[in-house]
Design a protein around this motif. Structure first.
Motif, short mmCIF file in Angstrom:
data_model
loop_
_atom_site.label_atom_id
_atom_site.label_comp_id
_atom_site.label_asym_id
_atom_site.label_seq_id
_atom_site.Cartn_x
_atom_site.Cartn_y
_atom_site.Cartn_z
N ASP A 338 -72.18 25.87 1.94
CA ASP A 338 -71.19 25.06 1.25
C ASP A 338 -71.77 24.58 -0.09
O ASP A 338 -72.86 24.03 -0.14
CB ASP A 338 -70.82 23.85 2.12
CG ASP A 338 -69.73 23.02 1.47
OD1 ASP A 338 -70.07 22.08 0.71
OD2 ASP A 338 -68.56 23.32 1.71
N LEU A 340 -71.15 22.04 -2.07
CA LEU A 340 -71.47 20.62 -2.19
C LEU A 340 -72.76 20.30 -1.46
O LEU A 340 -73.64 19.60 -2.00
CB LEU A 340 -70.32 19.77 -1.61
CG LEU A 340 -70.60 18.27 -1.52
CD1 LEU A 340 -70.87 17.68 -2.90
CD2 LEU A 340 -69.44 17.55 -0.83
N LYS A 343 -75.73 21.54 -3.26
CA LYS A 343 -76.06 20.67 -4.40
C LYS A 343 -76.82 19.42 -3.93
O LYS A 343 -77.78 18.99 -4.57
CB LYS A 343 -74.79 20.26 -5.14
CG LYS A 343 -75.04 19.45 -6.42
CD LYS A 343 -73.75 19.17 -7.15
CE LYS A 343 -74.01 18.52 -8.49
NZ LYS A 343 -74.74 17.26 -8.41
N ILE A 344 -76.40 18.84 -2.80
CA ILE A 344 -77.08 17.65 -2.28
C ILE A 344 -78.53 17.98 -1.95
O ILE A 344 -79.44 17.20 -2.28
CB ILE A 344 -76.35 17.12 -1.03
CG1 ILE A 344 -74.95 16.63 -1.40
CG2 ILE A 344 -77.14 15.98 -0.38
CD1 ILE A 344 -74.11 16.21 -0.21
N TYR A 398 -75.05 9.78 -3.52
CA TYR A 398 -74.42 10.40 -2.36
C TYR A 398 -74.21 9.38 -1.24
O TYR A 398 -73.42 9.61 -0.34
CB TYR A 398 -75.27 11.57 -1.85
CG TYR A 398 -75.31 12.72 -2.81
CD1 TYR A 398 -74.14 13.39 -3.18
CD2 TYR A 398 -76.50 13.15 -3.37
CE1 TYR A 398 -74.17 14.44 -4.07
CE2 TYR A 398 -76.54 14.21 -4.27
CZ TYR A 398 -75.38 14.86 -4.61
OH TYR A 398 -75.40 15.90 -5.49
N PHE A 421 -69.49 11.25 0.00
CA PHE A 421 -69.01 12.65 -0.09
C PHE A 421 -68.31 13.00 1.21
O PHE A 421 -68.47 12.34 2.22
CB PHE A 421 -70.17 13.61 -0.36
CG PHE A 421 -71.23 13.62 0.71
CD1 PHE A 421 -71.16 14.51 1.79
CD2 PHE A 421 -72.31 12.74 0.66
CE1 PHE A 421 -72.13 14.51 2.77
CE2 PHE A 421 -73.29 12.74 1.66
CZ PHE A 421 -73.20 13.64 2.71
N SER A 422 -67.50 14.02 1.15
CA SER A 422 -66.71 14.42 2.30
C SER A 422 -67.59 15.05 3.37
O SER A 422 -68.46 15.85 3.08
CB SER A 422 -65.61 15.40 1.91
OG SER A 422 -64.93 15.87 3.04
#
Length: 425
Positions: A338, A340, A343-344, A398, A421-422
């Motif tokens: 994923d 996102l 990126k985290i 985050y 974040f989701s």
């Protein structure tokens, strides 16, 4: 290439190894399938017929060994679903969709020019017929009943009959064989929902493909790495190899490597867990499988690093970690796909494991906000380790500090955090 799709030469003749499909269906659907596949040797069909879909769970107990199981509709699937969770072979079912609804309407309207609002119809999913009506761009709408599990068939029969007797409809379309048979007895004009020949063939080929893919996956090599505190007795190793239908090699006095297949591994894990739980020896076990022996070995070694005393973990070919096996098991993604989450991990330099477990914590926690101790308890790590994780996440926004929680004892208030974040991914 799978045996099911391979031609075998013998005495200059060519034989096609067919896929054996157990089909749970009504007698009417059996006739349809037999007509479609009269001259098709690719499929060997064993039929188990019901009068009403509620009989499906009982029929499953009669199914003989097969390559794949096929249920003839959504309703028998829903009745069988609790059993299918533990079903040993691949399975699939024919789903009622827009194609079956539009084909049925077309077949009817070609023979009988009936207005749509003069029809009574029962369907598995209201969205499908809404989609068909939307494509037709019509303001007319049939009288619709949505089929639900455990609703008595008399409910649908009575509604159709009521509409017919009151002169509100000219024709009935039903998805349920028992409803069709009763309306025929009542001399009410009715037809069954049609499954197009192309759709039936598509599901048969899908069942064949599922079977071949499953056999391919089950035949892949699986590897296990066992660490024991004391030098094991021969009986321990013999029981492990017997449980997993495996063979092993000894790496050192306390380290053993086992080779088996995915199928044998999944079939034998419960038995192995039961045996090891009753054994006094302290152990750690890691299993892995992948697209090659080398990858399976590497995954087994990685799974072993997560195993604590007397626990087993498995890392699959998608880098998904499962465990502890036989206990309150979690699945953790060790490979990030994923964007996102990727990126985290890059921003914070936290491991994919920590991000995955943080997401699982968020889903399990009863409130959007949490304390350091809440997270530490879930991750089963020290408070100091949890504080380091949260510090990195807060640094890159985050995680946000949203307040403080006062304690009943003396001491500083505890910070309340929330994820920024989701986690619905």
């Amino acid at each position: 290439m799978s045996l099911n799709s391979r031609y075998i030469n013998k005495k200059k003749e060519v034989f096609l190894i067919s896929t054996k499909i157990a089909v749970l269906c009504s007698e009417q659907f059996q006739k349809v399938l037999q007509e479609i596949l009269a001259d098709n040797p690719q499929f060997q069909l064993d039929f188990y017929t019901y009068h009403v879909p509620e009989e499906t769970p009982a029929l499953l107990k009669q199914v003989k060994p097969c390559d794949v199981l096929l249920l003839s509709g959504t309703l028998p699937y829903l009745y069988a679903k609790p059993v299918l969770d533990e079903w040993p072979t691949p399975w699939t079912y024919l789903k009622q969709d827009e194609t079956s609804i539009s084909t049925t309407l077309l077949a009817l309207l070609v023979e009988k020019p009936i207005a749509l609002d003069r029809l009574s119809i029962d369907v598995m999913n209201l969205n499908f017929i809404d989609s068909v009506l939307g494509d037709l761009n019509t303001t007319q709408r049939p009288h619709i009943q949505t089929i639900t599990l455990h609703t008595p068939y008399d409910t649908y029969i009575n509604r159709h009959q009521e509409l017919w007797n009151s002169g509100q409809v000219d024709f009935i379309i039903t998805s349920i064989h028992a409803v069709y048979s009763k309306l025929i007895e009542l001399n009410i004009p009715v037809m069954r929902m049609m499954d197009p020949k192309s759709s039936i063939l598509r599901y048969l080929y899908e069942a064949k493909a599922i079977s071949e893919r499953s056999k391919s996956d089950l035949a892949k090599v699986a590897v296990g790495h066992l660490l024991v505190k004391e030098i094991p007795a021969d009986s321990l190793l013999e029981n492990i190899t017997s449980s997993l239908s495996a063979f092993y090699r000894q790496i050192d006095l306390h380290h053993f490597e086992f080779y088996t297949t995915n199928g044998n591994l999944h079939q034998g894990l419960a038995k192995l867990q039961q045996y090891l739980s009753a054994s006094p020896i302290e152990f750690r076990f890691g299993f892995g499988y992948g697209v090659s022996i080398l990858q399976a070995r590497e995954h087994a070694k990685q799974a072993l690093t997560f195993a604590e005393t007397n626990t087993m973990y498995l890392l699959d070919d998608l880098k998904q970690l499962h465990g502890p096996i036989g206990k309150q098991q979690q699945s953790i993604a060790l490979q990030v796909t994923d964007p996102l989450i990727l990126k985290i991990t890059r921003d914070t330099h936290l491991s994919p494991k920590n991000i995955s477990r943080l997401i699982e914590f968020s889903k399990a926690h009863p409130s959007p906000s949490f304390t350091t101790q809440d997270l530490a308890d879930y991750l089963q790590v020290t408070r100091r380790t949890t504080e380091r994780i949260l510090k990195k996440l807060v640094e890159y926004s985050y995680v946000t500090i949203v307040g403080e929680e006062m304690t009943y004892q003396q001491g500083r208030p505890r910070a309340l955090y929330t994820l920024n974040f989701s986690t619905y991914i």
